[in-house]
Scaffold this active site. Structure first.
Site, PDB file in Angstrom:
ATOM      1  N   HIS A 106      58.837  29.730  39.856  1.00  0.00           N
ATOM      2  CA  HIS A 106      59.161  29.828  38.425  1.00  0.00           C
ATOM      3  C   HIS A 106      60.116  30.990  38.135  1.00  0.00           C
ATOM      4  O   HIS A 106      60.247  31.412  36.983  1.00  0.00           O
ATOM      5  CB  HIS A 106      57.885  29.977  37.587  1.00  0.00           C
ATOM      6  CG  HIS A 106      57.030  28.756  37.596  1.00  0.00           C
ATOM      7  ND1 HIS A 106      55.712  28.771  37.184  1.00  0.00           N
ATOM      8  CD2 HIS A 106      57.274  27.486  37.992  1.00  0.00           C
ATOM      9  CE1 HIS A 106      55.196  27.554  37.314  1.00  0.00           C
ATOM     10  NE2 HIS A 106      56.118  26.758  37.796  1.00  0.00           N
ATOM     11  N   SER A 124      45.186  27.805  36.675  1.00  0.00           N
ATOM     12  CA  SER A 124      44.346  26.897  35.873  1.00  0.00           C
ATOM     13  C   SER A 124      44.605  25.429  36.199  1.00  0.00           C
ATOM     14  O   SER A 124      43.884  24.554  35.725  1.00  0.00           O
ATOM     15  CB  SER A 124      44.633  27.129  34.387  1.00  0.00           C
ATOM     16  OG  SER A 124      46.016  26.888  34.128  1.00  0.00           O
ATOM     17  N   ALA A 170      39.696  37.600  41.835  1.00  0.00           N
ATOM     18  CA  ALA A 170      40.572  37.533  43.010  1.00  0.00           C
ATOM     19  C   ALA A 170      40.443  38.765  43.895  1.00  0.00           C
ATOM     20  O   ALA A 170      40.472  38.660  45.122  1.00  0.00           O
ATOM     21  CB  ALA A 170      42.023  37.359  42.555  1.00  0.00           C
TER      22      ALA A 170
HETATM   23  N1  APR Z   1      40.681  36.396  39.453  1.00  0.00           N
HETATM   24  C1  APR Z   1      40.860  35.073  39.759  1.00  0.00           C
HETATM   25  N2  APR Z   1      41.251  34.132  38.844  1.00  0.00           N
HETATM   26  C2  APR Z   1      41.443  34.561  37.576  1.00  0.00           C
HETATM   27  C3  APR Z   1      41.255  35.925  37.192  1.00  0.00           C
HETATM   28  C4  APR Z   1      40.855  36.851  38.198  1.00  0.00           C
HETATM   29  N3  APR Z   1      40.664  38.131  37.918  1.00  0.00           N
HETATM   30  N4  APR Z   1      41.514  36.021  35.844  1.00  0.00           N
HETATM   31  C5  APR Z   1      41.834  34.772  35.416  1.00  0.00           C
HETATM   32  N5  APR Z   1      41.779  33.895  36.466  1.00  0.00           N
HETATM   33  C6  APR Z   1      42.072  32.456  36.456  1.00  0.00           C
HETATM   34  C7  APR Z   1      41.659  31.754  35.164  1.00  0.00           C
HETATM   35  O1  APR Z   1      40.340  31.279  35.286  1.00  0.00           O
HETATM   36  C8  APR Z   1      42.665  30.610  35.084  1.00  0.00           C
HETATM   37  O2  APR Z   1      42.169  29.462  35.781  1.00  0.00           O
HETATM   38  O3  APR Z   1      43.473  32.328  36.519  1.00  0.00           O
HETATM   39  C9  APR Z   1      43.891  31.147  35.844  1.00  0.00           C
HETATM   40  C10 APR Z   1      45.081  31.520  34.944  1.00  0.00           C
HETATM   41  O4  APR Z   1      45.555  30.348  34.348  1.00  0.00           O
HETATM   42  P1  APR Z   1      46.862  30.363  33.399  1.00  0.00           P
HETATM   43  O5  APR Z   1      46.744  31.453  32.436  1.00  0.00           O
HETATM   44  O6  APR Z   1      47.006  28.969  32.910  1.00  0.00           O
HETATM   45  O7  APR Z   1      48.050  30.743  34.396  1.00  0.00           O
HETATM   46  P2  APR Z   1      48.791  29.851  35.501  1.00  0.00           P
HETATM   47  O8  APR Z   1      47.884  28.801  36.048  1.00  0.00           O
HETATM   48  O9  APR Z   1      49.427  30.760  36.451  1.00  0.00           O
HETATM   49  O10 APR Z   1      49.926  29.126  34.590  1.00  0.00           O
HETATM   50  C11 APR Z   1      50.821  28.254  35.239  1.00  0.00           C
HETATM   51  O11 APR Z   1      52.106  28.042  33.229  1.00  0.00           O
HETATM   52  O12 APR Z   1      52.743  29.185  31.396  1.00  0.00           O
HETATM   53  C12 APR Z   1      53.199  28.637  32.558  1.00  0.00           C
HETATM   54  O13 APR Z   1      55.046  29.223  33.915  1.00  0.00           O
HETATM   55  C13 APR Z   1      53.809  29.678  33.469  1.00  0.00           C
HETATM   56  O14 APR Z   1      53.476  30.013  35.832  1.00  0.00           O
HETATM   57  C14 APR Z   1      52.816  29.733  34.636  1.00  0.00           C
HETATM   58  C15 APR Z   1      52.194  28.358  34.607  1.00  0.00           C
END
Ligand code: APR
Length: 233
Positions: free
Chosen positions: A109, A177, A219
């Site tokens: 990304h 997520s 994590a």
């Molecule tokens: N340790 C492990 N997992 C975690 C932690 C932690 N400390 N904190 C949050 N999470 C998990 C949440 O449970 C969730 O499932 O990380 C995930 C974050 O999800 P999103 O906020 O949706 O982020 P992401 O999956 O990276 O989004 C994907 O969406 O907005 C776009 O381009 C952007 O790259 C991004 C993409």
């Protein structure tokens, strides 16, 4: 079970959460306070470039004050010690994997610390603001934008990623997520190609049922434990 030689690791915002970088969809996440349509689409940039540039200037400045956490450094150790193929495919635009010491990293990304000139198509390492429309270091046009993949744009390195998925014996997803494709579809691709699949996440993701195994927790705890286990053989 197939011997594990080639590994693909997908990471998301959750791996940087404990470094103080907001996730997107969690409580208090970025998309709760900003509308994607206002700051993360090419249409938004065409409509109000200053709003978009200032949003990314704020984030680019913020990530430079953050440090890698134990999950980043554990993956860097795995990268250094794993004898087989290993590829870290990150959806994150921060540089904490690299600052944690990882080398085999692909940013699908894009990256906050890069600027892209839409006039001459050159890319430049960038740590300062873009909202003041500085000239492109190569062609001097004032057409620099954040080198981040916005919604509706094609992610980077997809050929290399699919090639690595085809070769993978193990696919691991960390801190995502499973809400955004094509990344959310990698587990299905890997599984159909016979790879073992493992999820490491704080809570079940939208794709949890697709994984052979899910380990839940922060994590900074579950990633080092998994790396120790893998390297212990
Ligand atoms: N340790 C492990 N997992 C975690 C932690 C932690 N400390 N904190 C949050 N999470 C998990 C949440 O449970 C969730 O499932 O990380 C995930 C974050 O999800 P999103 O906020 O949706 O982020 P992401 O999956 O990276 O989004 C994907 O969406 O907005 C776009 O381009 C952007 O790259 C991004 C993409």
């Amino acid at each position: 079970m197939r011997e594990i030689r080639n590994i693909v690791i997908l990471t998301g915002a959750g791996i940087s959460a404990e470094s103080g970088i907001d996730t997107f969809r969690g409580a208090g996440g970025l998309w709760e306070n900003h509308r994607v349509e206002d700051v993360a689409t090419p249409e938004a940039f065409a409509r109000d470039p200053q709003l978009v540039l200032r949003f990314y200037d704020m984030r680019r400045e913020a990530i430079q004050t953050k440090e890698p956490n134990a999950a980043h450094t554990a993956l860097a150790r795995l990268d250094a010690e794993w004898p087989g193929e290993l590829l870290i495919v990150t959806q994150n635009v921060d540089d904490l994997h690299e600052r944690g010491g990882a080398r085999r990293v692909l940013h699908m990304h894009g990256e906050h610390l890069k600027a892209w000139c839409t006039w001459c198509d050159s890319r430049h390492a960038w740590s300062g603001p873009l909202a003041d429309c500085p000239p492109c270091p190569k062609c001097e046009a004032r057409s620099l934008r954040p080198d981040v993949v916005w919604f509706g744009e094609v992610p980077y390195h997809m050929d290399r990623i699919y090639r690595a998925l085809r070769e993978a014996d193990l696919f691991v997803s960390i801190g995502t997520s499973g809400a955004v494709y094509p990344a959310a579809g990698f587990v299905q691709n890997a599984r159909e190609l016979g790879a073992r699949t493992l999820e490491l996440n704080l809570e079940p993701s939208q794709g949890s049922r697709l994984f052979h195994e899910s380990r839940l927790g922060p994590a900074s705890e579950v990633v080092p434990a998994w790396v120790d286990e893998l390297l212990a053989g």
